[in-house]
Design a protein around this motif. Structure first.
Motif: not given
Lengths: 290, 318
Positions: A51-63, A65-69
């Motif tokens: 959620x927070x990565x997406x809210x910061x402007x990162x596209x959802x799939x990448x967000x 991926x970041x969350x999982x890693x």
């Protein structure tokens, strides 16, 4: 009849999430004989970080991926700093350590992010799909497909790869695995990373349906733990069946008996199963060595 | 003359309870003190179950809930005096522990953990869902115990917080005395034997199932009375008393201070009861700190705080 189908569909959706959480329990339990009560926190982290990565402007799939890693990294740190130093501790201590870890992660999340409830958009819209008089959300299909994909990949991993077999060997007999040259510490680290990643993946899949906040982990951990027990602790097939069974049972209880007591029904069934089959549905019958 | 460990423990406990108020700057400290004693009582019960018998329960808040709600419900519906209601709650908890314990205690380790957890969750669910009876999540009022008025009539005028400090402190000393007596009794020896090795205990003729059940029932009664005392002193009760987190807190307090030692476990109760009070200044950090304390103590002081510290001191003296 459509009613029954409706309950079945929603039960399978929730059950798929429980199955993923239960699978996380199973992987860590097999590698280290530890039941990791922080498992629900991994699911929460998956949803929150996305959620927070997406809210910061990162596209959802990448967000995602970041969350999982990032969550996998948290799992590794948990193993290195809390589980490995406590090797050989009694079960009660291990339970307290992992519950302590889950409270810690919850507190940290609340500090780093916030205490609000969040959701991000479903992957392919919110238009319900009609199946035989019942409806299902497209996101539910993502959850179910995601769970099946994880189980298939894990099956390949454990049966087709050398490192997967090393994990199985370690689960079977740690000392023997060490004797044939398996780095069991590496196996444990890998197990924590995998288990955290799977948890985070479940969080990413389910957040558009159930929403997320810093404190959703506990309930998920309890359900996942119960599902793993129902299926037989340490058995991946048991985790899948236990999770789905628990989800369906809950949905049926909520639909036909009382939505307030859906959690109760789940625990009553589990108690009944444990009394009749103390090792769970697919558990190995263990004998005590004297 | 050397005092026995039992006498030393009771003396230390009673002395601390009696002397501590000298240093209390406000009545708020009496309140925290009585909370510590109430938790200490539940934790003393868990010393019997975890420390003596080596069994775990993640559902003991369920018994605290039964004790607490007995004090709220029995006076309203059965017209019982609150003290009798607490007793009824203890009997009810014992009966339920007996019935539930039989099948549950056949399980070991994590399986026992999930079964007891399931029980605790059932109790807390009933308490929050049966709103017409229990007031649901909003909770319900609990009548006054009335002992304070009796004391006042005989010339002992205590404030409400002072009374509860003294009364729950007394109950804790009695609870600790009974638990210590149990430790040195044949039952206590049987419990410790099955903790060491169930198989070995069985081969020397210990009825393992029976003694596990004894420990479970006794610890349930302690938890129930602790719940009753909490309800009576707050004069109000919510389903939180039976919540899963409360069960976890109880087990953590026990293991934190030292599950094998009554004094240690009570110290654990004191620390974990005080910590959130101190941390209200850093409310944001409360969970972070609590989790950290739980992990650090379990990793580095496996027997719990008090036994670890005692050993270190003894090691230096030699």
């Amino acid at each position: 009849m459509p009613e029954l189908l409706q309950f079945l569909l929603s039960g399978i959706t929730v059950g798929a999430v429980y199955a993923l959480v239960a699978l996380g329990f199973t992987i860590i339990y097999n590698a280290s004989d530890v039941v990791n009560f922080a498992q629900g926190e991994f699911v929460m982290l998956g949803g929150m970080i996305t959620f927070f990565a997406h809210a910061a402007g990162v596209p959802l799939p990448l967000a995602a991926l970041i969350a999982i890693i990032a969550t996998a990294a948290v799992g590794v740190v948990l193993n290195k700093l809390a589980i490995e130093p406590a090797r050989g501790a009694p079960v009660v201590s291990l339970i307290i350590i992992t519950i302590g870890a889950s409270i810690f992660i919850r507190g940290a999340t609340q500090l780093v992010f916030d205490k609000q409830i969040h959701r991000f958009p479903a992957f392919s819209g919110d238009q319900p799909i009609l199946i035989g008089g019942a409806t299902i959300l497209p996101q539910s299909l993502w959850v179910i497909a995601g769970a099946l994909a994880v189980f298939f990949c894990l099956w390949l991993f454990f049966t087709r790869t050398l490192i997967g077999r090393a994990v199985l060997a370690t689960a079977n007999n740690r000392v023997a695995a060490q004797l044939v040259g398996i780095n069991t510490n590496y196996v444990m680290t890998l197990s924590f990373a995998m288990s955290a990643a799977i948890g985070a993946f479940a969080g990413v899949l389910v957040t558009p349906i159930t929403l997320t906040s810093y404190d959703v982990g506990l309930a998920l951990a309890l359900k996942g733990f119960a599902a793993a027990m129902l299926g037989g602790m340490g058995n991946p097939k048991g985790a899948l069946v236990g999770g789905l069974l628990l989800g369906i049972l809950e949905a049926m209880t909520a639909g036909y008996i009382s939505s307030q007591y859906k959690d109760a029904a789940a625990f009553i069934i589990i108690l009944a199963v444990l009394f009749a089959m103390p090792q769970g549905l697919f558990g190995r019958k263990s004998t005590d060595r004297v | 003359m050397r005092l026995s460990t039992k006498a030393t423990t009771l003396l230390i406990l009673a002395a601390v309870i009696a002397i501590a108020p000298v240093f209390f700057p406000s009545s708020y400290y009496f309140r925290v003190g009585s909370l510590i004693f109430v938790n200490g009582l539940a934790v003393t019960g868990l010393v019997i179950l975890i420390g003596y018998a080596g069994q775990i329960s993640l559902g003991h808040a369920g018994f605290a809930g039964i004790g607490a709600y007995s004090c709220a419900l029995a006076p309203v519906h059965l017209g019982l005096h609150p003290a009798l209601a607490a007793l009824l709650g203890a009997l009810l908890s014992a009966a339920i522990a007996y019935l539930v314990g039989r099948p549950i205690l056949r399980l070991k380790g994590y399986y026992l953990a999930v079964a007891s957890l399931g029980f605790g969750i059932l109790v807390s669910m009933v308490l929050s869902n049966e709103a017409q009876l229990t007031g649901g999540p909003d909770g319900m009022a609990v009548p006054e115990l009335g002992l304070r008025a009796v004391l006042k009539a005989i010339g002992l005028d205590l404030s409400n917080t002072e009374f509860w400090y003294a009364f729950s402190g007394l109950m804790l000393v009695i609870g600790a005395w009974l638990a210590l007596n149990l430790y040195h009794s044949p039952t206590g020896r049987a419990l410790r034997a099955l903790h060491g090795s169930e198989v070995a205990a069985r081969t020397v003729g210990v009825d393992v199932a029976h003694y596990k059940l004894v420990a479970f029932v006794l610890s349930a009664v302690y938890a129930s009375i602790s719940g009753s005392l909490l309800a009576l002193q707050n004069k109000f009760i919510t389903p939180d008393v039976a919540a899963f987190m409360h069960s976890i807190e109880m087990v953590t307090m026990t293991v934190l201070g030292g599950a094998g030692s009554v004094l240690g476990a009570i110290l654990g109760a004191a620390i974990l009861t005080t910590l959130p009070q101190v941390l209200t200044i850093f409310q944001e950090y409360e969970q972070l700190m609590l989790g950290l304390v739980m992990m650090l103590v379990m990793i580095f002081m496996r027997e719990g705080l008090l036994p670890s510290i005692a050993r270190r001191i003894r090691g230096r003296a030699e």
